[in-house]
Write an enzyme that holds these catalytic residues in place. Sequence first.
Site, mmCIF file in Angstrom:
data_model
loop_
_atom_site.group_PDB
_atom_site.id
_atom_site.type_symbol
_atom_site.label_atom_id
_atom_site.label_comp_id
_atom_site.label_asym_id
_atom_site.label_seq_id
_atom_site.Cartn_x
_atom_site.Cartn_y
_atom_site.Cartn_z
ATOM 1 C CG ASP A 8 -1.701 1.253 1.438
ATOM 2 O OD1 ASP A 8 -1.656 2.132 0.551
ATOM 3 O OD2 ASP A 8 -2.379 1.370 2.484
ATOM 4 C CE LYS A 73 -1.587 6.888 -3.596
ATOM 5 N NZ LYS A 73 -2.124 5.997 -2.548
ATOM 6 C CD GLU A 172 -5.113 3.589 -2.572
ATOM 7 O OE1 GLU A 172 -5.975 4.376 -2.145
ATOM 8 O OE2 GLU A 172 -3.970 3.939 -2.930
ATOM 9 C CG ASP A 194 -9.170 4.938 1.677
ATOM 10 O OD1 ASP A 194 -8.749 5.537 2.690
ATOM 11 O OD2 ASP A 194 -8.423 4.379 0.865
HETATM 12 P P1 ADP Z 1 -3.098 7.498 3.638
HETATM 13 O O1 ADP Z 1 -3.997 6.453 3.064
HETATM 14 O O2 ADP Z 1 -3.358 8.862 3.094
HETATM 15 O O3 ADP Z 1 -1.663 7.129 3.567
HETATM 16 P P2 ADP Z 1 -3.738 6.685 6.369
HETATM 17 O O4 ADP Z 1 -4.802 5.714 6.056
HETATM 18 O O5 ADP Z 1 -2.456 6.148 6.880
HETATM 19 O O6 ADP Z 1 -3.473 7.688 5.176
HETATM 20 O O7 ADP Z 1 -4.358 7.723 7.409
HETATM 21 C C1 ADP Z 1 -3.600 8.706 8.018
HETATM 22 C C2 ADP Z 1 -4.539 9.602 8.798
HETATM 23 O O8 ADP Z 1 -5.192 8.857 9.824
HETATM 24 C C3 ADP Z 1 -3.815 10.747 9.493
HETATM 25 O O9 ADP Z 1 -4.517 11.966 9.276
HETATM 26 C C4 ADP Z 1 -3.902 10.356 10.966
HETATM 27 O O10 ADP Z 1 -3.926 11.483 11.820
HETATM 28 C C5 ADP Z 1 -5.221 9.618 11.008
HETATM 29 N N1 ADP Z 1 -5.312 8.777 12.194
HETATM 30 C C6 ADP Z 1 -4.483 7.769 12.539
HETATM 31 N N2 ADP Z 1 -4.859 7.226 13.703
HETATM 32 C C7 ADP Z 1 -5.970 7.910 14.103
HETATM 33 C C8 ADP Z 1 -6.835 7.846 15.233
HETATM 34 N N3 ADP Z 1 -6.609 6.973 16.226
HETATM 35 N N4 ADP Z 1 -7.871 8.702 15.300
HETATM 36 C C9 ADP Z 1 -8.102 9.593 14.318
HETATM 37 N N5 ADP Z 1 -7.329 9.707 13.232
HETATM 38 C C10 ADP Z 1 -6.270 8.889 13.121
HETATM 39 MG MG MG Z 2 -4.621 4.796 2.189
#
Ligand code: ADP
Ligand code: MG
Length: 606
Positions: A8, A73, A172, A194
């Site tokens: 991913d 990205k 995804e 998502d």
């Molecule tokens: P991406 O797909 O863009 O790489 P992610 O799926 O890894 O992103 O999500 C990252 C986001 O999730 C960030 O904004 C982070 O602050 C948020 N996040 C991670 N853990 C938590 C949580 N426990 N509560 C709320 N938001 C969260």
């Molecule tokens: Mg993602």
Amino acid sequence: MDRIFGIDLGTTNSLIAVMENGEPRVLADLETGRTLLPSVVAIAPDGGVAVGDAAIALETEAQRSSVVIRSVKRYMGLGGGELGAEERRRYQFADLSGPVVRFKVGDRVHTPPQISAEILRALKRRAEAAFGGERVERAVVTVPAYFNDAQRQATKDAGRLAGLEVVRLVNEPTAASLAYGLNQLTDGYVAVYDFGGGTFDISILNIKGGVFEVIATNGDTHLGGDDLDQAIVAEVLAGLPEEARPDRELWSRARTAAEAAKQRLTVAESAEIRLATGAGVIERTLSRADFERLAAPIVERTIECCRRALADAQLAPAAIDAVVLVGGSTRSPIVRRRVAEVFGREPFCTIDPDEVVALGAAVQGGVLTGARSDLLLLDVAPLSLGIETMGGLMERLIHRNSAIPTSVTGGFTTAVDNQTHVDVHVLQGEREMARDCRSLARFKLGPIEPGPAGIPRIEVTFLIDANGILNVTARDQRTGREHSVDVKPSYGLSDEEIERMLEESIDLGEQDLEERLLIAARNDADQILAALAKQLGEYGDLVDAGERRRMAEAAERLETARSGTDRELIARLVEELNEASTPFAHRIMDRAIGEALKRKSVDEFS
Ligand code: ADP
Ligand code: MG
């Protein structure tokens, strides 16, 4: 071992997973035990590279000489001209007029696939360490369903640069559904919601006989957990006096504090924020209710996207059988609550929303190694594809949201007599006019066998492979000559542009249709006027003076109307001229048949 890993490659975080004993497993960093690798790359002027937490550490160092790149990205597959204001402002670039964005670090330049390759290389090393030095060579990499050709191509390029063969790109949401094994569900519809760090995507999938088909996608490429953090920062810094304007460094600390508070509020009822500023220390207690008040308008924007996707799929929320949550931001209770309300059911969230996409990619890797043969994946073309036809119209061959891989063939012909070449102009978009769509490629097919306009048969085939990459072939049926291009645009279309194109097509749909009908009416007029002029030249002896005058008058009226915009008038006058010339046309036919018969008899008896 012939493992195929699942990666991913996220905007905010990236992960790698693999199938083991029939189950997908995310691989953790051996030292830290962390599974998420922040998608952050630091590049020193001498070309030295740090990835993940090591890169973030360089970002906060007071005197940093490295350039720290986040969210690479967002730059994948884009030309400089396609960068949004925000993306343009964030880093220094070399010559933005080029077809590919290049980050400038000292006197070196780096392309987005090169930067992404550093993230992939770090994941590859992690997997090699996890398997005692075994070589990691093949991977399934996930991309947003909205990614266009150039962005997909750039992702594959990144893999190649990292020494990985990207055996398949998977959308995804499709990967997330696979992780839940939703293919084993009885037939039905799945919505994948998502909400990540910087992007939001909603996809509607149809499952039939174990086959996934993505039937609609929607989203916002600038909507994510970062916005929630920003909303908190704005609230916390609101009271700051004018002279204590936050600088870059304060913003950065404020964002980190806000994100931590947001994450705490996922499990706790309140969170403390402490920030040292030029005007003293700000201390603030944020309750979950405070946070939800700030978050509500942002969450509502995701709900709007959901409504649009449902409308595209022509489904009511109640028709959705399962809702899957993906992305770290879906951990916030307000998000879960709203999604449950809108779809009228509890969403699937038992698999870690950060890991679910990587796990699904690993499952797909297993499918490809032959470990699982019970799954077949179908994805969807996010925008319509077609070619330009007479009058600058866009003729669609593959419609938006069609399942891919797919292949569609259309028949076309020439517009002018004795054409020796045809121009094939490949377009992408939802608008009726070619000039309002995106030009993907242009090529000439020829020489073709010359003939009267409308006679040559040109077959155009659009093929989208399982990676979503387009191949276009044009074939002259008479000569069998063909020309084929892989559409790998040298520069890509930004997601905002895709969205804008979609939005415009909704707003301007009616105006477009009117224009299309007008052009079609004009084409009809041109055709009949040209045909009549030609026939009068060849068979002038078949009309008397009175008939000739009546036809000339009708033709003149039509020509005058044709330069106007009243398409109904044009259509009526086409009909009138058609009627006036019908007896003449019949006589021409009779003579042509008579001549053909004569020739035939001569042939037969000679
Ligand atoms: P991406 O797909 O863009 O790489 P992610 O799926 O890894 O992103 O999500 C990252 C986001 O999730 C960030 O904004 C982070 O602050 C948020 N996040 C991670 N853990 C938590 C949580 N426990 N509560 C709320 N938001 C969260
Ligand atoms: Mg993602």
